[in-house]
Design a protein around this motif. Structure first.
Motif, PDB file in Angstrom:
ATOM      1  N   THR A 115       1.021  -1.601  -0.073  1.00  0.00           N
ATOM      2  CA  THR A 115      -0.168  -0.150   0.128  1.00  0.00           C
ATOM      3  C   THR A 115       0.923   0.977  -0.564  1.00  0.00           C
ATOM      4  O   THR A 115       0.564   2.183  -0.675  1.00  0.00           O
ATOM      5  CB  THR A 115      -0.961   0.159   0.862  1.00  0.00           C
ATOM      6  N   LEU A 116       1.758   1.172   0.623  1.00  0.00           N
ATOM      7  CA  LEU A 116       2.581   2.495   1.046  1.00  0.00           C
ATOM      8  C   LEU A 116       3.460   2.327  -0.242  1.00  0.00           C
ATOM      9  O   LEU A 116       3.679   4.135  -0.590  1.00  0.00           O
ATOM     10  CB  LEU A 116       3.517   2.202   2.284  1.00  0.00           C
ATOM     11  N   ILE A 117       4.578   1.858  -0.879  1.00  0.00           N
ATOM     12  CA  ILE A 117       5.572   1.854  -1.514  1.00  0.00           C
ATOM     13  C   ILE A 117       4.670   2.784  -2.713  1.00  0.00           C
ATOM     14  O   ILE A 117       5.090   3.391  -3.372  1.00  0.00           O
ATOM     15  CB  ILE A 117       6.530   0.909  -1.585  1.00  0.00           C
ATOM     16  N   PRO A 118       4.138   1.907  -3.606  1.00  0.00           N
ATOM     17  CA  PRO A 118       3.256   2.398  -4.931  1.00  0.00           C
ATOM     18  C   PRO A 118       1.709   3.443  -4.513  1.00  0.00           C
ATOM     19  O   PRO A 118       1.469   4.216  -5.830  1.00  0.00           O
ATOM     20  CB  PRO A 118       2.547   1.013  -5.456  1.00  0.00           C
ATOM     21  N   GLY A 119       1.474   3.147  -3.137  1.00  0.00           N
ATOM     22  CA  GLY A 119       0.452   4.024  -3.126  1.00  0.00           C
ATOM     23  C   GLY A 119       1.295   5.794  -2.776  1.00  0.00           C
ATOM     24  O   GLY A 119       0.342   6.571  -3.087  1.00  0.00           O
ATOM     25  N   THR A 120       1.889   5.937  -2.593  1.00  0.00           N
ATOM     26  CA  THR A 120       2.803   8.087  -2.740  1.00  0.00           C
ATOM     27  C   THR A 120       3.807   7.624  -3.532  1.00  0.00           C
ATOM     28  O   THR A 120       3.728   9.164  -3.780  1.00  0.00           O
ATOM     29  CB  THR A 120       3.398   7.138  -0.908  1.00  0.00           C
ATOM     30  N   PHE A 124       4.594  11.721  -4.079  1.00  0.00           N
ATOM     31  CA  PHE A 124       6.231  11.595  -4.082  1.00  0.00           C
ATOM     32  C   PHE A 124       7.033  12.363  -5.530  1.00  0.00           C
ATOM     33  O   PHE A 124       7.985  13.358  -5.748  1.00  0.00           O
ATOM     34  CB  PHE A 124       7.334  10.955  -3.476  1.00  0.00           C
ATOM     35  N   THR A 125       6.328  11.848  -6.232  1.00  0.00           N
ATOM     36  CA  THR A 125       6.749  12.239  -8.069  1.00  0.00           C
ATOM     37  C   THR A 125       6.359  13.828  -8.306  1.00  0.00           C
ATOM     38  O   THR A 125       7.321  14.629  -8.972  1.00  0.00           O
ATOM     39  CB  THR A 125       6.281  10.668  -8.909  1.00  0.00           C
ATOM     40  N   ALA A 126       5.541  14.188  -7.723  1.00  0.00           N
ATOM     41  CA  ALA A 126       4.823  15.347  -7.890  1.00  0.00           C
ATOM     42  C   ALA A 126       5.490  16.705  -7.015  1.00  0.00           C
ATOM     43  O   ALA A 126       5.772  17.351  -7.860  1.00  0.00           O
ATOM     44  CB  ALA A 126       3.192  15.420  -7.589  1.00  0.00           C
ATOM     45  N   LEU A 127       6.025  16.007  -5.988  1.00  0.00           N
ATOM     46  CA  LEU A 127       6.245  17.068  -5.059  1.00  0.00           C
ATOM     47  C   LEU A 127       8.041  17.030  -5.666  1.00  0.00           C
ATOM     48  O   LEU A 127       8.665  18.334  -5.651  1.00  0.00           O
ATOM     49  CB  LEU A 127       6.795  15.957  -4.018  1.00  0.00           C
ATOM     50  N   LEU A 128       8.427  16.525  -5.635  1.00  0.00           N
ATOM     51  CA  LEU A 128       9.659  16.450  -6.119  1.00  0.00           C
ATOM     52  C   LEU A 128       9.627  16.755  -8.362  1.00  0.00           C
ATOM     53  O   LEU A 128      10.872  18.017  -8.052  1.00  0.00           O
ATOM     54  CB  LEU A 128      10.790  14.297  -6.619  1.00  0.00           C
ATOM     55  N   ALA A 129       8.753  16.754  -8.584  1.00  0.00           N
ATOM     56  CA  ALA A 129       8.972  17.514  -9.809  1.00  0.00           C
ATOM     57  C   ALA A 129       9.103  18.770  -9.633  1.00  0.00           C
ATOM     58  O   ALA A 129       9.108  20.082 -10.345  1.00  0.00           O
ATOM     59  CB  ALA A 129       7.632  17.020 -10.592  1.00  0.00           C
ATOM     60  N   ALA A 130       7.600  19.092  -8.591  1.00  0.00           N
ATOM     61  CA  ALA A 130       7.403  20.696  -8.425  1.00  0.00           C
ATOM     62  C   ALA A 130       8.958  21.664  -7.445  1.00  0.00           C
ATOM     63  O   ALA A 130       9.121  22.190  -8.455  1.00  0.00           O
ATOM     64  CB  ALA A 130       6.587  20.302  -7.727  1.00  0.00           C
ATOM     65  N   ALA A 131       9.646  20.395  -7.082  1.00  0.00           N
ATOM     66  CA  ALA A 131      10.419  20.839  -6.518  1.00  0.00           C
ATOM     67  C   ALA A 131      12.133  21.524  -8.002  1.00  0.00           C
ATOM     68  O   ALA A 131      13.102  22.165  -7.306  1.00  0.00           O
ATOM     69  CB  ALA A 131      11.594  20.366  -5.529  1.00  0.00           C
ATOM     70  N   MET A 177      12.307   7.160  -2.858  1.00  0.00           N
ATOM     71  CA  MET A 177      13.500   6.880  -3.923  1.00  0.00           C
ATOM     72  C   MET A 177      13.024   6.174  -4.960  1.00  0.00           C
ATOM     73  O   MET A 177      13.492   6.571  -6.334  1.00  0.00           O
ATOM     74  CB  MET A 177      14.403   5.068  -3.075  1.00  0.00           C
ATOM     75  N   TRP A 178      12.295   5.530  -5.249  1.00  0.00           N
ATOM     76  CA  TRP A 178      11.548   4.685  -7.122  1.00  0.00           C
ATOM     77  C   TRP A 178      11.214   6.658  -7.628  1.00  0.00           C
ATOM     78  O   TRP A 178      10.778   6.133  -9.117  1.00  0.00           O
ATOM     79  CB  TRP A 178      10.474   4.105  -6.337  1.00  0.00           C
ATOM     80  N   SER A 179      10.238   7.050  -6.637  1.00  0.00           N
ATOM     81  CA  SER A 179       9.885   8.407  -7.534  1.00  0.00           C
ATOM     82  C   SER A 179      11.328   9.343  -8.097  1.00  0.00           C
ATOM     83  O   SER A 179      11.411   9.432  -9.100  1.00  0.00           O
ATOM     84  CB  SER A 179       9.242   9.534  -6.691  1.00  0.00           C
ATOM     85  N   ALA A 180      11.914   9.210  -7.663  1.00  0.00           N
ATOM     86  CA  ALA A 180      13.697   9.996  -8.260  1.00  0.00           C
ATOM     87  C   ALA A 180      13.829   9.026  -9.149  1.00  0.00           C
ATOM     88  O   ALA A 180      14.156   9.480  -9.966  1.00  0.00           O
ATOM     89  CB  ALA A 180      14.980  10.055  -6.788  1.00  0.00           C
ATOM     90  N   TYR A 181      13.738   7.999  -8.917  1.00  0.00           N
ATOM     91  CA  TYR A 181      14.593   6.529 -10.368  1.00  0.00           C
ATOM     92  C   TYR A 181      13.582   6.744 -11.202  1.00  0.00           C
ATOM     93  O   TYR A 181      13.962   7.507 -12.754  1.00  0.00           O
ATOM     94  CB  TYR A 181      14.301   5.492  -9.674  1.00  0.00           C
ATOM     95  N   THR A 182      12.301   7.345 -11.000  1.00  0.00           N
ATOM     96  CA  THR A 182      11.455   7.588 -12.361  1.00  0.00           C
ATOM     97  C   THR A 182      11.731   9.167 -12.822  1.00  0.00           C
ATOM     98  O   THR A 182      11.746   8.828 -14.320  1.00  0.00           O
ATOM     99  CB  THR A 182      10.068   7.674 -11.978  1.00  0.00           C
TER     100      THR A 182
END
Length: 307
Positions: A115-120, A124-131, A177-182
């Motif tokens: 639930t937590l890893i794919p669900g979030t 995280f991807t949106a927050l990193l992309a915004a930064a 970490m997975w979001s940063a990888y993507t």
């Protein structure tokens, strides 16, 4: 005569784009099924007998050996990448991520990790992309909040249980970490096979010293598995997660983009829960059904906003 941009003309840009997106959706659907199957297998207990390093050997060993020649042939291509990108790619989808997720599952139930890893990931991807690229990446914030509410609802049943905080923290770190990888994969513009070669081969090279050290501490557990357990892990980890999902996810990111791919990844816990019904007879409780509904609504909402 129709112009080259005519919608109905075979081979027109719009037709090619539609076909490319359709192929991306198919690749992403395959990825999600493999991810859900991975978490289901953990829930069945197949992974419990294996230390993280030995499970990582199944994950990265065959793929790393198979793809090492490609890594060597394309070494000039990889050397041209900024160190920041290939470090994020290897750390976010390779051995570091794998061990973080594995350690998290020692402190919390696997279904929580599913639930937590794919669900979030979308958050995280949106927050990193915004930064990195500006606040326009947060334009889908209502859908992202809906997904977050679904994740929180699914985990509400676990509130109050001791010993989960460390596992949850590791799961969230793994998702980051997975979001940063993507995002790094999208920026690097590596072909799916190139990304798989980089992740698997470098991860195997990092893993080997640890395995040699572990051999000095005692015999490996891997040879003691039954043939059925070993076959399941080889098919799932080496073939499914190690090769197929790495290629299919990279293809989906290239065709659909990072945020669309991670948004759909939030459906993984829903698929895992649905598969658990016929396999284990586990019927979701009311809070889980509400949470899954919010996640599905948020994912569909986010896809409409990406048009």
């Amino acid at each position: 005569m129709s112009s080259p941009a005519s919608p109905g003309l075979i081979g027109s840009p719009s037709t090619s784009t539609a076909r490319s997106e359709l192929a991306g959706w198919a690749a992403l659907a395959l990825t999600l099924l493999i991810w859900a199957g991975f978490f289901i297998s953990l829930r069945a207990g197949a992974r419990a007998a294996l230390p993280p390093a030995e499970l990582a050997l199944l994950r990265f060993g065959p793929a790393g050996l198979l793809l090492a020649p490609l890594l060597w042939r394309r070494r000039a291509r990889f050397a041209a990448l900024p160190a920041r990108l290939w470090l994020l790619i290897v750390a976010g989808a390779g051995l570091p991520y794998f061990l973080i997720a594995g350690w998290g599952m020692r402190h919390a139930p696997v279904v929580d990790g599913a639930t937590l890893i794919p669900g979030t990931l979308p958050l995280f991807t949106a927050l990193l992309a915004a930064a990195l690229h500006g606040r326009q990446a947060l334009a889908r914030w209502p859908a992202l909040l809906c997904i977050a509410a679904g994740v929180a609802t699914m985990l509400a049943l676990k509130s109050g249980q001791a010993g989960l905080a460390q596992g949850y923290g590791l799961f969230l770190l793994g998702s980051l970490m997975w979001s940063a990888y993507t995002l790094a994969l999208r920026e690097a513009r590596l072909a799916p096979l190139e990304a798989a070669a980089l992740i698997s081969t470098v991860s195997l090279a990092l893993l080997l010293p640890w395995l040699f050290w572990q051999l000095g501490q005692g015999p490996l557990v891997l040879p003691t598995l039954s043939s059925d357990q070993l076959l399941l892990q080889v098919l799932l980890q080496s073939v499914g997660v190690g090769l197929v999902s790495t290629l299919s996810y990279g293809y989906a990111v290239a065709r659909l983009g990072a945020q669309r791919s991670t948004s759909m990844g939030a459906l993984t816990p829903v698929l895992a829960s649905l598969l658990a019904v016929p396999l284990f007879g586990e019927l979701p409780e009311a809070a889980s059904l509400v949470g899954m509904g919010l996640i599905v609504a948020g994912v569909l909402w986010s896809q409409r906003q990406v048009r």
